[in-house]
Design an enzyme around this catalytic site. Structure first.
Site, PDB file in Angstrom:
ATOM      1  N   GLU A 160      14.192  -2.755 -10.181  1.00 51.11           N
ATOM      2  CA  GLU A 160      13.785  -3.608 -11.302  1.00 51.11           C
ATOM      3  C   GLU A 160      14.612  -3.359 -12.574  1.00 51.11           C
ATOM      4  O   GLU A 160      14.501  -4.126 -13.531  1.00 51.11           O
ATOM      5  CB  GLU A 160      12.294  -3.401 -11.607  1.00 51.11           C
ATOM      6  CG  GLU A 160      11.401  -3.868 -10.456  1.00 51.11           C
ATOM      7  CD  GLU A 160       9.939  -3.462 -10.614  1.00 51.11           C
ATOM      8  OE1 GLU A 160       9.074  -4.238 -10.200  1.00 51.11           O
ATOM      9  OE2 GLU A 160       9.672  -2.359 -11.140  1.00 51.11           O
ATOM     10  N   ASP A 195       5.197 -10.855  -3.002  1.00 49.84           N
ATOM     11  CA  ASP A 195       4.223 -10.925  -1.898  1.00 49.84           C
ATOM     12  C   ASP A 195       2.989 -11.671  -2.407  1.00 49.84           C
ATOM     13  O   ASP A 195       2.872 -11.936  -3.601  1.00 49.84           O
ATOM     14  CB  ASP A 195       3.842  -9.509  -1.425  1.00 49.84           C
ATOM     15  CG  ASP A 195       3.239  -8.684  -2.542  1.00 49.84           C
ATOM     16  OD1 ASP A 195       4.005  -8.060  -3.293  1.00 49.84           O
ATOM     17  OD2 ASP A 195       1.999  -8.683  -2.700  1.00 49.84           O
TER      18      ASP A 195
HETATM   19  N1  ADE Z   1       3.576  -5.288  -7.012  1.00 48.33           N
HETATM   20  C1  ADE Z   1       4.101  -6.139  -6.107  1.00 48.33           C
HETATM   21  N2  ADE Z   1       3.163  -6.536  -5.218  1.00 48.33           N
HETATM   22  C2  ADE Z   1       2.018  -5.922  -5.588  1.00 48.33           C
HETATM   23  C3  ADE Z   1       0.698  -5.921  -5.061  1.00 48.33           C
HETATM   24  N3  ADE Z   1       0.395  -6.628  -3.986  1.00 48.33           N
HETATM   25  N4  ADE Z   1      -0.231  -5.159  -5.691  1.00 48.33           N
HETATM   26  C4  ADE Z   1       0.084  -4.435  -6.780  1.00 48.33           C
HETATM   27  N5  ADE Z   1       1.315  -4.394  -7.308  1.00 48.33           N
HETATM   28  C5  ADE Z   1       2.278  -5.132  -6.725  1.00 48.33           C
END
Ligand code: ADE
Length: 234
Positions: A12, A197
């Site tokens: 990042e 996600d």
């Molecule tokens: N960062 C990226 N995906 C995430 C998730 N599912 N829960 C918490 N932080 C995240």
């Protein structure tokens, strides 16, 4: 104007450090702070590590030791809003700490005693400029509440709480801690997250697969943002 940029993971922030000129690096409290120029903007970039405590320590150091005028938290998140696909972006209008819970004492979920509110508002000008960046790049963007907690969100009961209780559009693990620290110090802040996600049962598979691609999106947005911030200063 000096801009602080915080990411949790190397993916990042490394793309920002790579384009920094006149870079000086210093380690404080186990976190490396890289200061220099990016696209004409005086910038401090730090990889905080994952979670709210790491984020809070890093934000506080940026404010006290480096005197940043604002802090932007950039990186990836799990999407909560139904319209979001991997690679899309959420820009926070405000943040909340979804794991802060003094409800047994009669408080609202997420209530921060001391600041006496649940939501920390992001700086409107920073939000507007970030929106301009993603619009120019043609990225589907939602603006709304980003929720943070020391949990990776991958179950329906977690998801439902974050949407139902907090109105969250994206879930991550740092932004609201940075917002909390900035509010305590009267410093402007913003959070921009690219979706890696769906914060669901597929996330343990999709997060590792798409984290790099989503991180690259957030890095491109930040580079564009720094050019805009340098221009608005002139
Ligand atoms: N960062 C990226 N995906 C995430 C998730 N599912 N829960 C918490 N932080 C995240």
């Amino acid at each position: 104007m000096r801009i602080g940029i915080i990411g949790a993971m190397a993916s990042e922030v490394d793309g920002l450090k790579a384009v920094m000129s006149d870079m000086r690096a210093e380690k404080i409290s186990s976190v490396e702070f890289c200061c220099g120029l990016i696209n004409g903007c005086e910038t401090v970039v730090a990889e905080a590590g994952i979670g709210k405590v790491n984020a809070a320590v890093t934000a506080q150091t940026m404010i006290l030791k480096y005197g940043v005028d604002c802090v932007i938290n950039s990186g990836v998140a799990g999407g909560l809003d139904e319209s979001l696909n991997i690679g899309d972006v959420v820009i926070a209008s405000r943040t909340a700490e979804h794991d802060m819970d003094t409800t047994p004492c009669g408080d609202e979920a997420g209530y921060i005693t001391g600041l006496n509110r649940v939501y920390m508002d992001c700086d409107e000008k920073l939000v507007r400029l970030l929106c301009e960046c993603t619009r120019e790049m043609g990225i589907h963007t939602e603006v709304g509440t980003i929720v943070s907690g020391d949990q990776f969100i991958c179950r329906d009961d977690q998801r439902e709480k974050l949407i139902g209780v907090f109105g969250g559009k994206a879930a991550e693990m740092e932004g609201a801690a940075i917002g909390h620290v900035c509010a305590m110090n009267g410093v402007k802040f913003a959070v921009i997250r690219a979706i890696s996600d769906g914060a669901n049962s597929d996330s343990t598979m999709t997060f590792p697969e798409f984290c790099k691609m989503a991180s690259e999106n957030s890095i491109e947005i930040m580079k564009r943002m720094l050019t805009k911030l340098a221009d608005t200063e002139e």
